[in-house]
Design an enzyme around this catalytic site. Structure first.
Site, mmCIF file in Angstrom:
data_model
loop_
_atom_site.group_PDB
_atom_site.id
_atom_site.type_symbol
_atom_site.label_atom_id
_atom_site.label_comp_id
_atom_site.label_asym_id
_atom_site.label_seq_id
_atom_site.Cartn_x
_atom_site.Cartn_y
_atom_site.Cartn_z
ATOM 1 N N GLU C 66 0.809 -1.213 0.000
ATOM 2 C CA GLU C 66 0.000 0.000 0.000
ATOM 3 C C GLU C 66 0.839 1.258 0.000
ATOM 4 O OE1 GLU C 66 -0.452 -2.587 1.901
ATOM 5 O OE2 GLU C 66 -2.519 -3.264 1.639
ATOM 6 N N HIS C 135 -9.661 -4.195 11.531
ATOM 7 C CA HIS C 135 -10.457 -3.988 10.317
ATOM 8 C C HIS C 135 -11.719 -3.185 10.613
ATOM 9 C CE1 HIS C 135 -8.016 -7.184 8.514
ATOM 10 N NE2 HIS C 135 -8.586 -6.972 7.363
HETATM 11 C C1 LIG Z 1 -1.816 -4.369 4.892
HETATM 12 C C2 LIG Z 1 -3.017 -5.105 4.373
HETATM 13 N N1 LIG Z 1 -3.437 -4.896 3.124
HETATM 14 C C3 LIG Z 1 -4.495 -5.542 2.635
HETATM 15 C C4 LIG Z 1 -5.182 -6.443 3.399
HETATM 16 C C5 LIG Z 1 -6.410 -7.166 2.816
HETATM 17 N N2 LIG Z 1 -6.019 -8.552 2.563
HETATM 18 C C6 LIG Z 1 -6.278 -9.524 3.447
HETATM 19 S S1 LIG Z 1 -5.649 -10.986 3.007
HETATM 20 C C7 LIG Z 1 -5.020 -10.349 1.575
HETATM 21 C C8 LIG Z 1 -4.260 -11.209 0.628
HETATM 22 C C9 LIG Z 1 -2.973 -11.687 1.177
HETATM 23 O O1 LIG Z 1 -2.406 -12.619 0.335
HETATM 24 P P1 LIG Z 1 -1.267 -13.593 0.773
HETATM 25 O O2 LIG Z 1 -0.234 -12.868 1.558
HETATM 26 O O3 LIG Z 1 -0.810 -14.332 -0.424
HETATM 27 O O4 LIG Z 1 -1.944 -14.594 1.807
HETATM 28 P P2 LIG Z 1 -3.131 -15.620 1.555
HETATM 29 O O5 LIG Z 1 -4.394 -14.904 1.887
HETATM 30 O O6 LIG Z 1 -3.052 -16.092 0.152
HETATM 31 O O7 LIG Z 1 -2.870 -16.706 2.545
HETATM 32 C C10 LIG Z 1 -5.324 -9.004 1.481
HETATM 33 C C11 LIG Z 1 -4.953 -8.152 0.349
HETATM 34 C C12 LIG Z 1 -4.735 -6.623 4.719
HETATM 35 N N3 LIG Z 1 -5.358 -7.454 5.562
HETATM 36 N N4 LIG Z 1 -3.651 -5.981 5.173
#
Ligand SMILES: Cc1ncc(C[n+]2csc(CCOP(=O)(O)OP(=O)(O)O)c2C)c(N)n1
Ligand SMILES: Cc1ncc(C[n+]2csc(CCOP(=O)(O)OP(=O)(O)O)c2C)c(N)n1
Ligand SMILES: [Mg+2]
Ligand SMILES: [Mg+2]
Lengths: 330, 329, 330, 329
Positions: C66, C135
């Site tokens: 971000e 959140h």
């Molecule tokens: C700093 C932040 N940005 C965005 C989010 C929203 N978000 C939650 S899970 C996710 C995807 C994360 O992907 P990854 O690290 O590959 O983990 P996975 O969910 O695939 O296990 C996002 C964008 C968040 N929780 N925190």
């Protein structure tokens, strides 16, 4: 108290250094993290001598990455250490906000009390050095809006040492806001062990006409203003809240019940600053005693310009004097 | 696809241990299915992120850790909590916001914690727990406790600045840390091909001089073997390891977010590489009977049923409790 | 106005989508940045269809980072584009604070006006979904404290579209705060081009006994409360400031001069929230008209707990009703 | 230490060009010395970060750029602003907080900007301008302007998360960007050996698949050669380059902060590798006369004297102006 207190004059910088040194000696699990905190002694020299005495493991200098540094400090704190982390300029809290706000402050809560975060984040306001818009902010208002954090903001050596001692024995994340302008100011500090509790405002000067609630560098400015106004037979009470969360509204309200008039002053930009919160709390406690609207003497709502221009934006004793005179219709 | 090492490792393991892992994987699977069901019934508000299809990583990695070792994970960390030994009852109660939950019901699905089993928490801000895990490892190093810390996170997290900052510091300070990247190819809807230019995330570790390995994450034995080596390396004071476990995500990102695959078939891809049947066929090969495995699956079902029962019969959080734990007194 | 206005019912989500779509068509240099904003259509679906219409260069999905994403949006904005960047949950502004506060907001100033930053940062409050402490935050108060930023926080489809249109033609960095709870709420929105200016509060319902200043999701809650209080012959005026910076104090003060009583309500934690600032500004403008201290109906000062527990912390119409009754001594 | 390529490059350059670079380097040196003097006299409040000893990077890199190309730099960026063509008068006036400064006096030493010469600003938050430069390059790519963007920053900055985030995105999106890391071995007091575990910062670029090169930063010709290749690569749409220019910092971090070297000798190390005498002896070798060089040095002195004069005789910023430019009307 029975015991004799031996006083010395210390600068605020020395006083904070002493608090840290004493607690480093007492608490083997206390570590310091940050950048330039090793042999260099901290950007503003507050850590002078600590590296030599406690070594590189406990005074741990590191790469330039504030966000992870605060994260590391949290990790160490939840795993048996107590951490102090330094963010050199308050402006740089912006680089570590998630760790401060979403992690340190909330963890104890959302883990149902299982995790404790004995962490002190030290940072300094540098609003009066002309270092430009990105090095001059007073952002304390953001942090009183974060449940789970405590916020201390001392204005002199005595309070700084006493509050730091309290902070270093607390088990919550604490934002400890210093001020570069105040580092070299001196006052009496006892040789003996003492501490200043959080949540107790200090009446710095008694008075009966107007209450001035002043924060950080505006405390000495307000005292100087009060002194000058005293010469005009205007009696100003100056109160330093010392901690913003918890906030000692009662001491302030008591003063207002006496004076009926309040000015709140801080370096931070006026809009959204802590003066608004303090004002609202005064209204809640002492509405019927207010003879006039509460007035703010604060930073102008512009970024702080660089170089010699900052005094046009950051408040000073003159602006306090003007506000008092105006409030009293003089 | 068991490599040489994996076979060696597998042969050194007792059948009891293998059966136990099988049961753990099944427990995680049933647990997540139960959570999904509860969500569908409206018993969970917010969202929940199943780790279905990734059980091999949680179980393989945690099996290589000592009970006193420490872990941190993400919102998709139910599996790691279970594999590390946290009580399924308290976890399920937490997910259902009950007063008996491991976090008194205030954390919910994304914030689980069980300090007594070395689970120092799951986190809902992507990558934020990575530097925290660095600090946890730093404390172990400084206090010379001999513990190893493992931090689980996703491919998406490996694009965040804090991930890199920690990678650098951990490498520099030779921390007893294992960074376990569960590369399930997606960060909500963004495919790894749209978030990185190199074939392996592990290359990033190379860039700061950190020991690293790419592992077939759907093979619990491969994960275990790699993790065991990483944990030994860390425990000997030789520094951190970055393990990239290649896996495939379940059909959605969360019960709230769809996750978007190119097509319905892609969304079912995980079934083809499902670590549970894969492990099962290995176990049958090494002479563990179908019956013994069914018995373990049955135990897993019973564990989850008991957890569900416990959670459902637990009281909600009281309004007073909501106000507690903001500060440590 | 002479012209016929054709109305349709749109949800707030559709209205924001429409504003973006119209301006994407008008302004070839307008780009959207963020995560999951491509074919996925945005975490909460606000971007539905935009990727198909404008393609991957203008609706640019990217890696999960971000802070750099906002930095990129700023870089594009100062170099001939206009950028809109999405931060899915307001809690994640913490990850990009330096870019928002030290860069976007101050650059025009400290570069002496040479650099322009036509940037809209869209983010959503998710306080009423039970997604836990990380959140569920409403952090608008932080941003009114940042000179150089503008802050919009609409409560309905009409205002959201109109304010977004204004934002997309402004040349300053704007924080545009939406609310997941409101995305599906509908109201009349003209087919025709229109915009809503910044700095004009909207009187959502007229009344004479109490003024309720409500923000974001508390607007519909307050209107519902006013409706119920109306049945008890209590006349409540509900005002939505719509933008917090600039803030239309005059419209609020006018109302206060009529009612003499004010409640300010928002989801954000009470201490340090925008209610304090609004209260102070009311005091400055209408002190003599206040019959009672201004009251805040806000989030409790605790992290928002997860799951079904959030309604114990986040305010609602019932708490507004209670505050009004108490204020009127009923 | 000129490499093969460097010699090739040097031979392709006209003497006029070489003399011009010499003058530019001297201008920067005198400019910074003048700034230090003004600071010592109390004419500059705050702090100022001289780039003395690093002139070869500013001049070599900017020489490889077209006038229409864009740069961003740090608080230590006076040299880059000058090398890119910004008016020394307006820069000096800005540093002295005068109304005639390039930012109307409100930016100061750390916030210089000259859009007309492609200087999109210097920044006082370490690494913050790196993603901004990525966005600048993205705009050039999207608008197909053919411009290349160069971003200058230090070794310390390469530990910040945003640096890495940008590295990854720039590599992924093949942006027309050159990331010029001026590795002067120190971030205030922290030596690179205490901030990274690998010998080269350029390894980090390798980790995300970005083209990269380590360059002798005290050799203006080496920097120019490497930069020219990087700029061509970028201009052809083949993506970004990470250039690590090894250099040595002047004796202090800034006029405010000491910078702390192990000893007084270390603080003078930069003099041994000073790029100006080094370039000068090269120029004498290729047949440019001492007199011609002295003439250029003289011109440089005159430029700086005029800038100082202009700044000193300029009016301060008016109180009204302080309130302007917060918002674009
Ligand atoms: C700093 C932040 N940005 C965005 C989010 C929203 N978000 C939650 S899970 C996710 C995807 C994360 O992907 P990854 O690290 O590959 O983990 P996975 O969910 O695939 O296990 C996002 C964008 C968040 N929780 N925190
Ligand atoms: C985010 C941030 N952290 C800390 C600082 C304070 N600071 C200013 S310059 C500097 C050192 C940067 O070192 P490097 O990137 O190597 O650049 P150099 O000064 O050597 O050119 C530091 C720590 C800052 N300005 N911004
Ligand atoms: Mg993933
Ligand atoms: Mg450096």
């Amino acid at each position: 108290m029975g015991t004799v207190t031996t006083m010395r004059q210390l600068t605020m910088s020395q006083a904070i250094n002493e608090a840290l040194r004493e607690e480093m000696r007492r608490q083997p699990n206390l570590i310091l993290l940050g950048q330039d905190i090793g042999a260099y002694g901290g950007t503003f020299g507050v850590y002078r001598g600590l590296f030599d005495e406690f070594g590189p493991e406990r005074v741990r200098d590191g790469p330039l990455c504030e966000s992870a540094t605060v994260g590391f400090a949290i990790g160490a704190a939840i795993n048996g250490m107590r951490s102090v982390v330094e963010l050199e300029f308050m402006d740089f809290v912006t680089v570590a906000m998630d760790q401060i706000v979403n992690q340190a402050a909330k963890m104890h809560y959302f883990f149902g009390g299982q995790i404790k975060v004995p962490l002190v984040i030290r940072t300094a306001i540098v609003s009066r050095m002309g270092m430009g818009s990105q090095h001059s902010q007073s952002l304390e208002a953001w942090f009183i809006h974060v449940p789970g954090l405590k916020v201390a903001i001392p204005s002199n050596a005595y309070d700084a040492k006493g509050l730091m001692k309290t902070a270093l024995r607390d088990t919550n994340p604490i934002l400890f806001i210093e001020n570069v302008k105040l580092y070299s100011t001196k006052c009496d500090v006892p040789e003996e062990e003492y501490s200043v509790p959080f949540g107790r405002a200090r009446v710095m000067r008694e008075g009966s006409d107007v209450t001035v609630v002043a924060i950080s560098a505006m405390v000495p400015e307000s005292l100087a203003a009060a002194e000058k106004l005293g010469a005009q037979n205007i009696s100003v009470e100056v109160i330093d809240p010392r901690t913003l969360n918890p906030l000692d509204v009662e001491t302030i309200a008591q003063s207002v019940r006496k004076t009926g008039r309040v000015i709140i002053t801080h370096d931070a930009a006026k809009t959204g600053g802590v003066a608004a919160e303090i004002s609202q709390r005064i209204m809640e406690e002492a509405f019927d005693y207010l003879n006039a609207p509460i007035v703010r003497v604060a930073g102008l709502d512009v970024p702080v310009p660089s170089g010699a221009l900052h005094p046009m934006v950051v408040p000073n004793q003159q602006r306090v004097i003007e506000a008092v005179l105006k409030m009293l219709g003089r | 696809m068991a490599s040489g090492t994996t076979i060696d490792v597998a042969q050194s393991l007792s059948h009891e241990m293998l059966r136990h892992w099988y049961e753990q994987m099944q427990t995680i699977r049933y647990f997540e299915e139960q959570v999904i069901e509860f969500f569908a019934k409206g018993l969970i508000s917010g969202s929940t992120h199943p780790c279905i299809g990734q059980e091999g990583i949680a179980v393989g990695a945690c099996a290589a850790l000592e009970p006193s070792d420490l872990i941190l994970a993400t919102y998709r960390g139910h599996g790691e909590c279970l594999a590390k030994g946290a009580d399924p009852k308290k976890l399920m109660a937490e997910i259902l916001s009950r007063a008996t939950g491991c976090c008194k019901g205030k954390g919910g699905s994304m914030h689980l914690c069980d300090v007594s089993h070395g689970v120092l928490g799951t986190n809902a801000v992507v990558a934020a727990h990575i530097p925290i895990s660095g600090g946890v490892a730093l404390a172990c190093q400084t206090r010379k406790t001999g513990q190893v810390t493992a931090c689980f996170f996703g491919d998406g997290a490996s694009c965040e600045g804090e991930f890199f900052e920690t990678l650098n510091m951990a490498s520099l300070w030779k921390l007893p840390l294992v960074l376990v990247c569960e590369n399930n190819e997606y960060a909500i809807s963004v495919h790894v091909s749209k978030s990185q230019a190199t074939p392996n995330i592990a290359d990033r570790a190379q860039g700061v001089g950190m020991r690293n390995q790419v592992v077939e994450g759907n093979d619990v034995l491969a994960v275990y073997a790699a993790m065991r080596a990483a944990v030994e390396h860390a425990r000997e004071g030789r520094g951190p390891t970055f393990l990239e476990c290649k896996t495939v995500r379940w059909e959605r990102h969360s019960t709230f977010s769809a996750g978007r695959y190119e097509n319905a078939e892609a969304a079912q891809k995980w079934r083809k590489v499902d670590p549970i049947p894969r492990f099962k066929s290995h176990l049958l090969t090494v002479g563990i009977s179908e019956g013994a495995l069914e018995e373990r699956a049955e135990r897993a079902r019973a564990t989850v049923a008991a957890a569900a029962e416990f959670a459902l019969s637990s009281p909600p959080v009281s309004p007073d409790a909501i106000l507690e734990d903001v500060y440590e007194p």
